[in-house]
Design a protein around this motif. Structure first.
Motif, PDB file in Angstrom:
ATOM      1  N   PRO A 148      -5.968   3.314 -13.865  1.00 26.11           N
ATOM      2  CA  PRO A 148      -5.256   2.073 -13.578  1.00 26.11           C
ATOM      3  C   PRO A 148      -4.723   2.073 -12.146  1.00 26.11           C
ATOM      4  O   PRO A 148      -4.176   3.075 -11.682  1.00 26.11           O
ATOM      5  N   GLU A 149      -4.905   0.964 -11.464  1.00 27.96           N
ATOM      6  CA  GLU A 149      -4.402   0.815 -10.101  1.00 27.96           C
ATOM      7  C   GLU A 149      -3.618  -0.487  -9.989  1.00 27.96           C
ATOM      8  O   GLU A 149      -3.923  -1.467 -10.688  1.00 27.96           O
ATOM      9  N   PRO A 150      -2.612  -0.530  -9.128  1.00 30.80           N
ATOM     10  CA  PRO A 150      -1.842  -1.779  -8.976  1.00 30.80           C
ATOM     11  C   PRO A 150      -2.726  -2.906  -8.477  1.00 30.80           C
ATOM     12  O   PRO A 150      -3.689  -2.688  -7.737  1.00 30.80           O
ATOM     13  N   ARG A 151      -2.374  -4.110  -8.875  1.00 34.52           N
ATOM     14  CA  ARG A 151      -3.171  -5.274  -8.466  1.00 34.52           C
ATOM     15  C   ARG A 151      -2.837  -5.723  -7.057  1.00 34.52           C
ATOM     16  O   ARG A 151      -3.680  -6.302  -6.378  1.00 34.52           O
ATOM     17  N   GLY A 152      -1.602  -5.510  -6.609  1.00 36.96           N
ATOM     18  CA  GLY A 152      -1.248  -5.903  -5.246  1.00 36.96           C
ATOM     19  C   GLY A 152       0.090  -6.597  -5.190  1.00 36.96           C
ATOM     20  O   GLY A 152       1.128  -6.008  -5.471  1.00 36.96           O
ATOM     21  N   VAL A 153       0.081  -7.875  -4.831  1.00 34.49           N
ATOM     22  CA  VAL A 153       1.308  -8.660  -4.693  1.00 34.49           C
ATOM     23  C   VAL A 153       1.482  -9.539  -5.929  1.00 34.49           C
ATOM     24  O   VAL A 153       0.588 -10.306  -6.294  1.00 34.49           O
ATOM     25  N   PRO A 178       0.806  -1.227   0.000  1.00 39.40           N
ATOM     26  CA  PRO A 178       0.000   0.000   0.000  1.00 39.40           C
ATOM     27  C   PRO A 178       0.837   1.273   0.000  1.00 39.40           C
ATOM     28  O   PRO A 178       0.510   2.238  -0.712  1.00 39.40           O
ATOM     29  N   GLY A 179       1.903   1.290   0.771  1.00 38.26           N
ATOM     30  CA  GLY A 179       2.762   2.467   0.778  1.00 38.26           C
ATOM     31  C   GLY A 179       3.464   2.687  -0.539  1.00 38.26           C
ATOM     32  O   GLY A 179       3.616   3.829  -0.996  1.00 38.26           O
ATOM     33  N   TRP A 180       3.866   1.595  -1.179  1.00 33.17           N
ATOM     34  CA  TRP A 180       4.510   1.699  -2.485  1.00 33.17           C
ATOM     35  C   TRP A 180       3.517   2.179  -3.540  1.00 33.17           C
ATOM     36  O   TRP A 180       3.843   3.002  -4.387  1.00 33.17           O
ATOM     37  N   ALA A 181       2.274   1.694  -3.462  1.00 31.90           N
ATOM     38  CA  ALA A 181       1.247   2.142  -4.397  1.00 31.90           C
ATOM     39  C   ALA A 181       0.954   3.627  -4.227  1.00 31.90           C
ATOM     40  O   ALA A 181       0.633   4.315  -5.206  1.00 31.90           O
ATOM     41  N   ALA A 182       1.048   4.128  -2.995  1.00 30.95           N
ATOM     42  CA  ALA A 182       0.786   5.543  -2.727  1.00 30.95           C
ATOM     43  C   ALA A 182       1.960   6.434  -3.099  1.00 30.95           C
ATOM     44  O   ALA A 182       1.826   7.663  -3.132  1.00 30.95           O
ATOM     45  N   THR A 183       3.111   5.854  -3.377  1.00 33.45           N
ATOM     46  CA  THR A 183       4.289   6.621  -3.787  1.00 33.45           C
ATOM     47  C   THR A 183       4.023   7.246  -5.159  1.00 33.45           C
ATOM     48  O   THR A 183       3.504   6.572  -6.058  1.00 33.45           O
ATOM     49  N   PRO A 184       4.348   8.513  -5.352  1.00 32.50           N
ATOM     50  CA  PRO A 184       4.124   9.127  -6.668  1.00 32.50           C
ATOM     51  C   PRO A 184       4.752   8.312  -7.794  1.00 32.50           C
ATOM     52  O   PRO A 184       5.848   7.749  -7.643  1.00 32.50           O
TER      53      PRO A 184
END
Length: 450
Positions: free
Chosen positions: A120-125, A41-47
């Motif tokens: 587009p959003e990251p899928r996760g792991v 989650p923190g990596w996804a929130a990184t610009p």
């Protein structure tokens, strides 16, 4: 999953022990997945620009240690140093490509009485299972696309090149926050534990069809699979047979035939077959003056079994076809004539330096043979006829069709296998789409208070 055990790696060149490494334990797998879940989650929130900068830094780290990494690749897999270094630099270039593409990867909008836009959003792991035949370049493609789009990754390199995987991890991991990129050493048991975990959102696998099918049975994640191939080469009667033989040799013998898109079966028009076979045999003898080993003796036995079965069924080994004496996993560039579609070597993936040739009476017959089989990775057509080229690329049931060149392609090119060869884009900007999911947002006009 059982307790930890060791993986021994022997040199394909002289059979000497290169080293051994302990495999990941069940707790190692659990810890890696837990860390990836926590960090994502923190990596996804990184610009996105910062994620791109991290991937770019990883590419630079790879370039700075390209010589060291190429040496380890050569030691573990037998791939010649110069070719191994090209693979490392290709991996760095792929990381640089995704560092640029990631921050500009976007959706689209629709304008009406309200506004709809797609994000587009990251899928996760993401679990990435990568092969031994081009270990750095393939890994960098999957890792780069997954990381730049905000996913965390657990990477398991092939057990045939675990030292390569660990050195790659040493170079890349410091470029990312803790837990965003984890690497585990292990065999199929470790891979099975990873892909069956409910914490995994994407499994990206490059390897055998058998493993891909096992993953499909056991994983509930989104699957990106580039699996086996049985790529045909179709040679028309209007091309120079000597040039065609050079293309065939390049496709069948490069990296000892251990490339995903190696030429696996050849269909040549009978009118040029004598000159083609003579030239192909000369090419094979030339390649055999400086042989490259297969990855190990187990794989060599598999390749030789297919050759032997073809000879028993009526094929002629014009060059090669015998296991050489001495240490190592060497196998000669081999030319088989009088092959038929019923032979295993024409129906299954060989993944070795073997050029099996079947004669055809017409382009139509050759095209029908090239279209046969369960695999759908790639195919090549050599022809001077635009009409034949057009018919071929439309008819061939594969993800990639190459006309008049067995290898090559534009930078950033995509690949999407079919059938038993897998599914999903494995390269290019399209891989960013695979690593993300789309959220649709509908913005209506508010009914303001009067």
């Amino acid at each position: 999953m059982t307790a930890m055990h060791a993986i021994d790696v022997h040199s394909p060149r002289d059979s000497q022990l290169v080293g051994w490494l302990p495999t990941a334990t069940p707790s190692d797998v659990e810890d890696a997945l837990s860390a990836a879940c926590s960090a994502q989650p923190g990596w996804a929130a990184t610009p996105a620009t910062d994620r791109g900068a991290a991937v770019r830094a990883a590419a630079l780290s790879l370039r700075e240690r390209a010589n060291d990494l190429a040496t380890v690749v050569e030691t573990e897999t037998g791939r010649p140093y110069a070719s191994a270094r090209e693979g490392v630099l290709a991996g760095a270039a792929t990381l640089e490509q995704y560092a640029e593409l990631g921050p500009v990867h976007g959706g689209r909008s629709l304008l009406g009485s309200a506004v709809d836009f797609m994000v587009p959003e990251p899928r996760g792991v993401v679990v990435a299972l990568t092969p031994w035949n081009d270990p750095v370049a393939v890994a960098c493609g999957l890792l780069g696309a997954a990381l730049v789009t905000g996913n965390s990754v657990v990477h398991k390199p092939s057990e045939r090149c675990p030292h390569t995987g660990l050195l790659l991890a040493t170079l890349l991991q410091p470029c990312f926050p803790s837990g965003v990129l984890k690497t585990l050493v292990g065999d199929g048991e470790v891979g099975g534990a990873l892909v069956s975990s409910p914490d995994v959102d994407v499994v990206a696998h490059v390897g055998s069809t058998a493993t891909g099918r096992m993953i499909a049975r056991t994983s509930t994640a989104k699957l990106l699979l580039e699996n086996g191939g049985n790529d045909p080469l179709l040679i028309d009667d209007d091309v120079d047979p000597i040039w065609a033989a050079g293309q065939a040799a390049l496709g069948a013998f490069t990296n000892a035939g251990q490339l995903c898109t190696s030429v696996e079966r050849i269909y040549v028009h009978k009118t040029i077959a004598p000159a083609f076979l003579e030239a192909l045999c000369a090419e094979a003898r030339s390649w055999n003056t400086d042989p490259q080993p297969l990855v190990d003796t187990r794989h060599r036995s598999f390749v030789h079994d297919q050759v032997s079965a073809a000879v028993t069924a009526g094929a002629w080994a014009l060059v090669g076809g015998e296991i050489p004496e001495g240490r190592g996993a060497y196998y000669p560039a081999t030319v088989l004539a009088e092959c038929s579609g019923a032979m295993r070597i024409m129906c299954e993936e060989t993944f070795g330096p073997v050029a099996p040739v079947q004669l055809v009476s017409s382009f139509d017959e050759g095209l029908a043979e090239a279209c046969s089989g369960d695999y759908g990775l790639a195919a090549t057509v050599l022809t001077s006829s635009m009409e034949h080229a057009q018919r071929a690329w439309r008819a061939l049931p594969v993800g990639t069709v190459k006309v008049n060149a067995v290898f090559g392609g534009a930078p950033g090119g995509a690949a999407q296998p079919r059938g038993a060869s897998g599914s999903g884009f494995g390269y290019g900007p399209e891989l960013l789409d695979e690593m993300t999911t789309t959220k649709v947002v509908h913005l209506g006009v508010p009914n303001a208070r009067p």
